[in-house]
Design a protein around this motif. Structure first.
Motif: not given
Length: 586
Positions: A104-107, A124-125, A246-249, A341-343
């Protein structure tokens, strides 16, 4: 209560879930594979994964308690969630994938610039890790109540299981496990629904609707119309924002193969959103008709109605199957945790270490660090859950509402508006987050809901339920309005602060969003066959294990329940194997 057979089922499930990570670990060749499945995950895996992430243990505990108390009100709220997914299907699903972003951070970097990217990483982290702790605590509370294990050891056990899965297999394993978990939820929830309706005390659908308490349908009996109608409107607005965020669904669409797959995954989410609430919440409402002494059944729960789903499941499920039900509920929350965790590992490794500390880092290094920080963040999430268990002073439903207003809404607002409206400077995103957080905090601190209701001319004092709902409604509306107003206010500074480099980057970002994926030109790898092979193997293994549950001492009809559940997995596994064999020969 659970029997030894139920504990055996739960133990086998945890081992199976950790084994999923090892099965998929070999398919990860680079950071893109680990953090987003290489942008190659098939639509049917992604769709089921998205459903699983959206259906956490909160749905069966805190939301279940709300259904137990108020009936169809929250069911309708869930069903209204179909509306935003329709918007995504027609307008945004393909565009999300076509951002061509690994995280998401790339976008965010392409849309708002690198300073905003780093602000997002470090905002967000920690919020994401805290949210993971909340989810882990919720599911641990449920499992602790169901199996009688103290809350802290439960938290530690579940944290280890989900961390092993996320750190070994990455996004492929996360999505694959979500698929299996969602199948478990569907199969077990249907079983509980049918057996609940067959109870003599319920009497099928006709008996169910004939015995419904009046307040389950007439919401004005527990809340005045102005409150519950406002609450439904607020939840509808929240569902729209979350779905578009974008950051969730929206992040789930970054992992699918292309825009066409994204739309098909979204359609699966629409169907699931329509059916799952009815399947899951009907037994909870039926529990309200039965003579359950929930406080004595769940003495460790502050709000005993949070155990309503467990209570009805204990009544209708045979030994062994209750353990499978426990697996299905905590599977729902594990899916959101392993995704978190992955995100979050992707944010730190790809968008901080890879962009700031070591821009020349190799893919092998980023992949290794992705695994390492998945473990690190798993430990942090576990610690957060333990702290929450020590200091929680509110019921789950109220705690989640406060979390939404103070932390989630401020992050969602600029992400949604940033995709829909582009003529704002790069600082519009981070400044909107800060302004929204401040607005939410001030509102929570200063809001006197009784005085506000006096100003609105409400004659009668609010009851406890109305006061909680009105606090959420007012603080949520103020946070959203202030954040939205500020975001559009920043557009007045677009021409003054937007450099040519920034505007060119934004234009390129929007151009990519509207350009379909060309797999040949973009040289994307094809992992379709591997996904069909691994998913079929997982279904065969788990389906066989469930079928063996027919050997557990139960009545003949109860043994058939295990054949039905396991047979469903075997049937799906056989279909996937058939497709894999066809792809091998092409």
């Amino acid at each position: 209560m659970l029997t030894g057979w139920d504990y055996a089922v739960i133990g086998c499930y945890l081992i199976f879930m950790m084994g999923i990570g090892l099965l998929w670990s070999r398919i990860n060749k680079n950071a893109s594979d680990f953090f987003r499945g290489g942008g190659n995950i098939l639509w049917w895996i992604n769709g089921m994964s998205s459903l699983a992430v959206g259906l956490t243990a909160y749905s069966f505990t805190a939301a279940g308690a709300k259904v137990f108390e108020t009936g169809f009100l929250l069911v309708i709220v869930y069903l209204v969630g179909i509306i935003p997914y329709l918007l995504i299907y027609f307008f945004l699903a393909a565009r999300y994938r076509q951002m061509r972003a690994v995280t998401v951070c790339d976008a965010i970097r392409r849309r708002f610039g690198k300073p905003t990217e780093q602000f997002w990483v470090w905002t967000a982290l920690p919020i994401g890790l805290f949210q993971g702790g909340v989810m882990l605590y919720i599911i641990s509370l449920f499992v602790s109540a169901a199996i009688g294990l103290p809350i802290v050891p439960t938290i530690m056990l579940l944290a280890v299981a989900v961390t092993v899965l996320a750190s070994s297999g990455g996004s492929y394993a996360v999505s694959a496990s979500d698929f299996i978990q969602m199948m478990i939820i569907i199969v077990v929830s249907i079983t509980i629904l049918v057996r609940t309706l067959l109870l003599p005390e319920v009497g099928g659908f006709s008996g169910f609707f004939g015995q419904l308490p009046e307040h389950y349908i007439n919401f004005s009996l527990f809340e005045r119309p102005a409150v519950w109608i406002s609450l439904m409107m607020m939840f509808t607005a929240v569902n729209v924002l979350r779905a578009l965020d974008l950051n969730t669904n929206g992040a789930k669409f970054l992992t699918v193969k292309d825009g066409h797959h994204a739309k098909k995954a979204c359609m699966m989410m629409i169907v699931g959103t329509a059916l799952v609430p009815l399947i899951a919440f009907t037994p909870v409402m039926a529990a309200g008709m039965l003579d359950f002494d929930l406080p004595s059944m769940f003495p460790n729960l502050k709000n005993a109605s949070e155990g309503a789903y467990v209570a009805i499941a204990q009544k209708v499920l045979p030994q062994g199957m209750m353990g499978l039900m426990v697996c299905s509920i905590f599977a729902a929350t594990l899916s959101s945790m392993d995704t978190a965790l992955n995100k979050n590992a992707g944010f730190f490794v790809k968008n901080f270490y890879g962009d700031i500390i070591n821009p020349n880092a190799s893919e092998k290094t980023l992949l290794y660090l992705g695994r390492v920080f998945s473990v690190v963040f798993g430990g942090i999430v576990m610690g957060a859950a333990i702290l929450i268990s020590m200091f929680r002073d509110a019921d789950l439903f109220s705690m989640l509402l406060k979390f939404n207003v103070l932390l989630q809404f401020p992050l969602i607002i600029p992400m949604v508006l940033g995709i829909l409206y582009k003529r704002t400077p790069g600082w519009s995103c981070w400044s909107t987050v800060l302004v929204s957080m401040l607005a939410g905090w001030i509102t929570q601190k200063l809001l006197d809901i009784s005085q506000l209701c006096d100003l609105l001319g409400m004659q009668m004092p609010l009851n406890e339920l109305e006061a909680k709902d009105m606090t959420f409604i007012v603080s949520g509306v103020i946070t959203i309005l202030v954040g939205t107003s500020w975001y559009f206010f920043t557009s007045f500074f677009y021409n003054r602060f937007a450099s040519e480099k920034y505007t060119a980057s934004v234009e390129a970002f929007y151009k990519d969003m509207n350009t379909p994926i060309d797999h040949v030109a973009e040289k994307t790898s094809d992992s379709d066959a591997a996904q069909y092979r691994n998913m079929s193997l997982m279904c065969f293994v788990y389906g066989t294990a469930i079928c063996l549950g027919a050997l557990i001492p139960n009545t003949g009809a109860e043994r058939l329940l295990f054949i039905y559940a396991g047979g469903t997995f075997l049937l799906v596994g056989g279909l996937l194997r058939f497709i894999y064999n066809r792809k091998k020969t092409i």
